[in-house]
Motif scaffolding. Structure first.
Motif, PDB file in Angstrom:
ATOM      1  N   ALA A   1     -16.978 -52.405 -21.396  1.00 52.98           N
ATOM      2  CA  ALA A   1     -17.020 -53.597 -20.543  1.00 52.98           C
ATOM      3  C   ALA A   1     -17.180 -53.193 -19.076  1.00 52.98           C
ATOM      4  O   ALA A   1     -17.958 -53.824 -18.335  1.00 52.98           O
ATOM      5  N   ASN A   2     -16.507 -52.146 -18.663  1.00 56.42           N
ATOM      6  CA  ASN A   2     -16.658 -51.653 -17.291  1.00 56.42           C
ATOM      7  C   ASN A   2     -18.081 -51.196 -17.027  1.00 56.42           C
ATOM      8  O   ASN A   2     -18.644 -51.457 -15.957  1.00 56.42           O
ATOM      9  N   TRP A   3     -18.687 -50.506 -17.989  1.00 58.11           N
ATOM     10  CA  TRP A   3     -20.072 -50.036 -17.845  1.00 58.11           C
ATOM     11  C   TRP A   3     -21.012 -51.231 -17.699  1.00 58.11           C
ATOM     12  O   TRP A   3     -21.876 -51.240 -16.819  1.00 58.11           O
ATOM     13  N   VAL A   4     -20.837 -52.237 -18.539  1.00 58.50           N
ATOM     14  CA  VAL A   4     -21.680 -53.433 -18.485  1.00 58.50           C
ATOM     15  C   VAL A   4     -21.524 -54.135 -17.139  1.00 58.50           C
ATOM     16  O   VAL A   4     -22.514 -54.556 -16.525  1.00 58.50           O
ATOM     17  N   ASN A   5     -20.304 -54.239 -16.659  1.00 63.71           N
ATOM     18  CA  ASN A   5     -20.058 -54.909 -15.378  1.00 63.71           C
ATOM     19  C   ASN A   5     -20.696 -54.196 -14.199  1.00 63.71           C
ATOM     20  O   ASN A   5     -20.961 -54.816 -13.170  1.00 63.71           O
ATOM     21  N   LYS A   6     -20.969 -52.905 -14.333  1.00 66.07           N
ATOM     22  CA  LYS A   6     -21.588 -52.141 -13.250  1.00 66.07           C
ATOM     23  C   LYS A   6     -23.118 -52.174 -13.295  1.00 66.07           C
ATOM     24  O   LYS A   6     -23.767 -51.697 -12.362  1.00 66.07           O
TER      25      LYS A   6
END
Length: 94
Positions: free
Chosen positions: A60-65
């Motif tokens: 989720a962190n990767w997607v948000n970036k």
């Protein structure tokens, strides 16, 4: 999102969907074995990232970036149909 189901032998899985994503230039979020064949292709082409199914927060962190509209610019020529056909013909002729 590319999901490689968990089962014995899943490390060797290369789905047609992976190659569709590569051709489209879409960032690939893969859930599957980090040392599997799909993860290797994704890493070799700088096309995305692979997480285990348990790493939801990290994914989720990767997607948000991700930058909206981002397209991968990694070299996918090695995995193109033309290159694969040339490789097959070369191996059949030798």
């Amino acid at each position: 999102i590319l999901i490689i189901n968990e089962y014995s032998g899943n490390k060797g899985v290369l789905t047609t969907k992976l190659f569709e994503y590569l051709a489209a230039g879409s960032p690939i979020l893969c859930f599957g074995p980090a040392d599997g064949a799909a993860a290797k292709v994704i890493q070799d082409t700088s096309s995305g990232i692979t997480y285990s199914p348990q790493e939801i927060s990290e994914a989720a962190n990767w997607v948000n970036k991700l930058v909206p509209g981002h397209r991968n610019e990694g070299n996918i020529e090695r995995y193109s149909v033309a290159t694969q056909i040339d490789t097959l013909i070369s191996k059949l002729q030798s």
